[in-house]
Write a protein that holds these residues in place. Structure first.
Motif, mmCIF file in Angstrom:
data_model
loop_
_atom_site.group_PDB
_atom_site.id
_atom_site.type_symbol
_atom_site.label_atom_id
_atom_site.label_comp_id
_atom_site.label_asym_id
_atom_site.label_seq_id
_atom_site.Cartn_x
_atom_site.Cartn_y
_atom_site.Cartn_z
ATOM 1 N N ALA A 53 17.815 -29.187 -23.539
ATOM 2 C CA ALA A 53 16.694 -28.642 -22.986
ATOM 3 C C ALA A 53 15.966 -27.436 -23.673
ATOM 4 N N ALA A 54 17.016 -26.667 -23.927
ATOM 5 C CA ALA A 54 16.354 -25.305 -24.834
ATOM 6 C C ALA A 54 15.888 -25.824 -26.157
ATOM 7 N N SER A 55 16.345 -26.832 -26.790
ATOM 8 C CA SER A 55 15.934 -27.501 -28.126
ATOM 9 C C SER A 55 14.193 -28.049 -27.848
ATOM 10 N N ILE A 56 14.369 -28.821 -26.789
ATOM 11 C CA ILE A 56 12.955 -29.579 -26.638
ATOM 12 C C ILE A 56 11.975 -28.637 -26.192
ATOM 13 N N GLU A 57 12.239 -27.712 -25.365
ATOM 14 C CA GLU A 57 11.264 -26.370 -24.899
ATOM 15 C C GLU A 57 11.182 -25.601 -26.105
ATOM 16 N N GLY A 78 20.496 -38.540 -22.467
ATOM 17 C CA GLY A 78 20.540 -37.113 -22.458
ATOM 18 C C GLY A 78 19.233 -36.419 -22.543
ATOM 19 N N ARG A 79 18.313 -36.926 -23.197
ATOM 20 C CA ARG A 79 16.897 -36.206 -23.270
ATOM 21 C C ARG A 79 16.295 -36.386 -21.869
ATOM 22 N N LEU A 80 16.472 -37.516 -21.258
ATOM 23 C CA LEU A 80 15.927 -37.638 -19.936
ATOM 24 C C LEU A 80 16.537 -36.573 -19.068
ATOM 25 N N GLU A 85 15.867 -31.244 -16.417
ATOM 26 C CA GLU A 85 16.248 -29.907 -16.036
ATOM 27 C C GLU A 85 15.111 -28.911 -16.253
ATOM 28 N N LEU A 86 14.080 -29.411 -17.078
ATOM 29 C CA LEU A 86 13.034 -28.532 -17.387
ATOM 30 C C LEU A 86 11.898 -28.910 -16.404
ATOM 31 N N ASP A 87 12.478 -29.680 -15.291
ATOM 32 C CA ASP A 87 11.066 -30.061 -14.272
ATOM 33 C C ASP A 87 9.899 -30.927 -14.831
ATOM 34 N N TRP A 88 10.011 -31.427 -15.953
ATOM 35 C CA TRP A 88 8.766 -32.189 -16.574
ATOM 36 C C TRP A 88 8.730 -33.578 -15.711
#
Length: 279
Positions: A53-57, A78-80, A85-88
Motif C-alpha cells: 500500500a505504501a509503495s502504491i501510494e 496482494g495489490r488488490l 487498505e487505501l480505500d480505493w
C-alpha cells in the motif's frame, strides 16, 4: 535468422488472435466487481500488504491486476488487498481471456513462483539504494519494499567494500615499496653529483672510474682537489653517502647523466623493483 523471423511472426496481432489471445487493454474497474480466487496458493501478511500500500501510494499503481472473463483475479491478489487498505474504489485491470481453466491455474502459480527464482546483485542494489539516499526524495525510501535499517546496512556494506578495496590497493603499494626498498637506488657505473663532489658506483678496478680518479688528482701534489672529491663505492654504500649528504647539507643529489634528483629516481626505482619482485 529463421528462428528470429518465426519469433517475430509469432508476436504479430494476427498470430495472437490465432492463438485466441485478444489485445491487452487496461481498464479501471470497481474493486467490488473483482473476485479474488479462494484457491490462490499465495499468502500475504498484514505487514506485506501495508508495504504494498505504501509503495502504491508513493509510486503509483504500475502493475495492473490480471483477471479472466468473469473478473476472477488471476494475478494481483496482494495489490488488490493493498488498494482496499487505501480505500480505493477502482483499480486498473487487464482481462486475460485466452487461457483455459487449467492454464489459468498454472499461470497463477507461475506468476508468483518464477519471480522467486530471480536473485539480487548485492553490489548493484547497494549502489541504487545509495543513489536514492543521496537524492532528495518526495517519498519514503521504504517504498522500495526495504526497511530503513536494511537500506542503511546495504549502503554501509558498499562503503565498507570500497574501503576494503582501497586498503588492499594501499597494502599492495606498501608491499611493493617495501620489497623495492631492499634494492639500492644507485646502479653500478652511475655517477652522482653532490654539489661540487661526485660519487661513482662501482669497484676500484673499474677502468672508467680509475681514469676519472686519476684525472682529478693534482699532478704536482698527488692529492685530490678539495672542490671535486670522487668516491668509488658499491651502490648500497653510495645510497648511504647520498642520503647522509642530503641530510647534513640540505642539498639535492643529482644523477650525472640525466640531472634527475636522487629522491625522484628513488621513488621510481623502488616502485618498479617492488612490482617486479611481487609478480
Amino acid at each position: 535468422m529463421t528462428i528470429g523471423r518465426r519469433d517475430a511472426a509469432a508476436s504479430t496481432p494476427l498470430a495472437r488472435r490465432q492463438r485466441g489471445q485478444s489485445e491487452l487493454v487496461i481498464v479501471w474497474r470497481p474493486i467490488a466487481a473483482l473476485k479474488p480466487d479462494q484457491e490462490n496458493p499465495r499468502s500475504h501478511t498484514p505487514k506485506q500488504i501495508r508495504r504494498l500500500a505504501a509503495s502504491i501510494e508513493s509510486l503509483g499503481f504500475n502493475h495492473p491486476i490480471l483477471v479472466d472473463r468473469e473478473f476472477r483475479v488471476i494475478a494481483g491478489h496482494g495489490r488488490l488487498l493493498a488498494c482496499q487498505e487505501l480505500d480505493w474504489a477502482e483499480v486498473p485491470t487487464i482481462v486475460i481471456d485466452h487461457l483455459s481453466e487449467t492454464q489459468r491455474r498454472a499461470f497463477m502459480i507461475a506468476d508468483n513462483r518464477l519471480a522467486e527464482n530471480a536473485g539480487w546483485d548485492d553490489q548493484v542494489l547497494a549502489r541504487q539504494l545509495k543513489h536514492l539516499c543521496l537524492t532528495e526524495l518526495d517519498f519514503s525510501i521504504e517504498a522500495t519494499g526495504l526497511e530503513i535499517a536494511e537500506v542503511e546496512l546495504r549502503v554501509a556494506s558498499l562503503d565498507e567494500a570500497s574501503r576494503d578495496r582501497a586498503n588492499r590497493a594501499s597494502n599492495r603499494t606498501g608491499k611493493r615499496r617495501k620489497a623495492g626498498a631492499k634494492r639500492p637506488v644507485c646502479r653500478d657505473g652511475e655517477w652522482w653529483l653532490l654539489g661540487t663532489h661526485r660519487v661513482h658506483c662501482g669497484g676500484a678496478i673499474d677502468p672508467v672510474a680509475c681514469a676519472t680518479l686519476m684525472a682529478e688528482e693534482r699532478a704536482d701534489e698527488g692529492e685530490a682537489s678539495p672542490n671535486s672529491v670522487c668516491v668509488c663505492v658499491d651502490p648500497a654504500r653510495a645510497d648511504a653517502i647520498i642520503r647522509r649528504w642530503q641530510t647534513l647539507t640540505g642539498g639535492e643529489a643529482r644523477h650525472a647523466a640525466s640531472s634527475r634528483s636522487f629522491d625522484t629516481l628513488a621513488d621510481e626505482r623502488i616502485a618498479t623493483a617492488g612490482a617486479g619482485l611481487l609478480r
